[in-house]
Design a protein around this motif. Structure first.
Motif, short mmCIF file in Angstrom:
data_model
loop_
_atom_site.label_atom_id
_atom_site.label_comp_id
_atom_site.label_asym_id
_atom_site.label_seq_id
_atom_site.Cartn_x
_atom_site.Cartn_y
_atom_site.Cartn_z
N ARG A 181 0.83 -1.21 0.00
CA ARG A 181 0.00 0.00 0.00
C ARG A 181 0.87 1.26 0.00
NH1 ARG A 181 -5.15 -1.36 1.00
NH2 ARG A 181 -5.55 -3.16 2.30
N ALA A 182 1.92 1.25 0.82
CA ALA A 182 2.81 2.42 0.90
C ALA A 182 3.49 2.64 -0.45
CB ALA A 182 3.84 2.23 2.00
N LEU A 183 3.93 1.56 -1.08
CA LEU A 183 4.62 1.69 -2.37
C LEU A 183 3.65 2.14 -3.47
CD1 LEU A 183 6.98 -1.42 -2.34
CD2 LEU A 183 7.54 0.95 -1.80
N ALA A 184 2.39 1.73 -3.35
CA ALA A 184 1.40 2.14 -4.34
C ALA A 184 1.19 3.66 -4.31
CB ALA A 184 0.07 1.43 -4.10
N ASP A 185 1.44 4.25 -3.14
CA ASP A 185 1.28 5.70 -2.99
C ASP A 185 2.56 6.46 -3.31
OD1 ASP A 185 -1.34 5.47 -2.20
OD2 ASP A 185 -0.86 5.36 -0.06
N CYS A 186 3.60 5.76 -3.67
CA CYS A 186 4.92 6.39 -3.80
C CYS A 186 5.63 5.82 -5.03
CB CYS A 186 5.72 6.12 -2.53
SG CYS A 186 7.26 7.03 -2.45
N GLU A 187 5.25 6.37 -6.19
CA GLU A 187 5.68 5.79 -7.47
C GLU A 187 7.21 5.70 -7.62
OE1 GLU A 187 4.41 6.71 -11.99
OE2 GLU A 187 2.83 6.93 -10.48
N GLN A 188 7.91 6.71 -7.09
CA GLN A 188 9.37 6.70 -7.24
C GLN A 188 10.06 5.70 -6.33
OE1 GLN A 188 7.61 9.02 -5.71
NE2 GLN A 188 8.80 10.25 -4.29
N GLY A 189 9.28 5.04 -5.47
CA GLY A 189 9.84 4.03 -4.59
C GLY A 189 10.33 4.61 -3.28
N LEU A 190 10.57 3.74 -2.34
CA LEU A 190 11.08 4.20 -1.06
C LEU A 190 11.82 3.06 -0.36
CD1 LEU A 190 8.95 2.85 1.13
CD2 LEU A 190 7.59 4.84 0.59
N SER A 191 12.62 3.47 0.62
CA SER A 191 13.30 2.50 1.46
C SER A 191 12.31 2.04 2.51
CB SER A 191 14.52 3.15 2.12
OG SER A 191 14.99 2.31 3.15
N CYS A 192 11.99 0.76 2.53
CA CYS A 192 10.93 0.27 3.43
C CYS A 192 11.29 0.51 4.89
CB CYS A 192 10.64 -1.20 3.17
SG CYS A 192 9.90 -1.46 1.55
N GLY A 193 12.58 0.74 5.17
CA GLY A 193 12.99 1.03 6.54
C GLY A 193 12.37 2.30 7.11
N VAL A 194 11.92 3.19 6.23
CA VAL A 194 11.30 4.43 6.71
C VAL A 194 9.85 4.21 7.17
CG1 VAL A 194 12.73 5.80 5.15
CG2 VAL A 194 10.38 5.25 4.48
N LEU A 195 9.30 3.06 6.82
CA LEU A 195 7.91 2.80 7.20
C LEU A 195 7.84 2.34 8.66
CD1 LEU A 195 6.85 0.77 4.02
CD2 LEU A 195 6.37 3.18 4.50
N ASP A 196 6.84 2.81 9.36
CA ASP A 196 6.65 2.39 10.75
C ASP A 196 5.77 1.16 10.76
OD1 ASP A 196 6.39 2.11 13.44
OD2 ASP A 196 5.04 3.81 13.71
N LEU A 197 6.40 -0.01 10.68
CA LEU A 197 5.65 -1.26 10.54
C LEU A 197 5.64 -2.08 11.83
CD1 LEU A 197 7.02 -2.17 7.01
CD2 LEU A 197 4.69 -1.45 7.53
N GLY A 198 6.40 -1.64 12.81
CA GLY A 198 6.40 -2.35 14.10
C GLY A 198 7.06 -3.71 14.04
N VAL A 199 7.99 -3.90 13.11
CA VAL A 199 8.71 -5.18 13.03
C VAL A 199 10.21 -4.89 13.05
CG1 VAL A 199 6.88 -6.34 11.74
CG2 VAL A 199 8.74 -5.23 10.48
N THR A 200 10.99 -5.89 13.39
CA THR A 200 12.45 -5.72 13.43
C THR A 200 13.00 -5.58 12.01
OG1 THR A 200 12.88 -8.08 13.27
CG2 THR A 200 12.59 -7.18 15.49
N ALA A 201 14.24 -5.10 11.93
CA ALA A 201 14.88 -4.92 10.63
C ALA A 201 15.00 -6.25 9.89
CB ALA A 201 16.26 -4.28 10.80
#
Lengths: 102, 102
Positions: free
Chosen positions: A32-52
């Motif tokens: 969902r986050a990537l669908a909103d961000c066409e240029q892509g992103l580092s998933c580490g910036v997402l607050d997903l509540g899981v370890t690296a």
């Protein structure tokens, strides 16, 4: 050193792998986050509540299924959604998943 | 005795459960067969190459996820695809999955 990551070509993508990759709440939030961000992103910036390491596992599952493309950028890895490939193979699937409110 | 089988109501259906239920080659074949047979069918008539108990497990997974409705009919159980519910909740998803050639 640049690490080249393996990605399935469009004709190597399989519906069962795509569905399995999407059938997880954390991976669905990434998509969902990537669908909103066409240029892509580092998933580490997402607050997903899981370890690296858990996040790495989830992104790898999405990459190996053909759902996301991951490219190294400096010390980060930028993920983008493979929307063109998924829409060509399974028209409507991604939109249906993204439309889901629950 | 009539066995009543539990089915999630439309608003109890969850996308992750639906995707998980669809992410299996045998269950996907069941869904394809039901998509072609609106009045429903007894999944036992399908040549799926699995044992009866495995088939029962797969149909239960589909039923509990809200993908199929199962009604007893004599000694059989007739399954139908819950297309209206899935199309309302996740427009495009089922068509995208059914369009998949691989």
């Amino acid at each position: 050193m640049t690490t080249t990551l393996a990605h399935p070509a469009r004709d190597e993508i399989r519906i069962t792998s795509v569905l399995h990759a999407l059938a997880d709440p954390v991976r669905l939030r990434i998509v969902r986050a990537l669908a909103d961000c066409e240029q892509g992103l580092s998933c580490g910036v997402l607050d997903l509540g899981v370890t690296a390491s858990t996040l790495t596992h989830h992104v790898r599952t999405l990459r190996e299924a053909g759902v996301v493309h991951v490219r190294p950028q400096g010390t980060s890895r930028i993920s983008t959604l493979r929307r063109d490939d998924l829409d060509a193979l399974y028209p409507g699937l991604l939109d249906g998943v993204l439309a889901a409110r629950r």
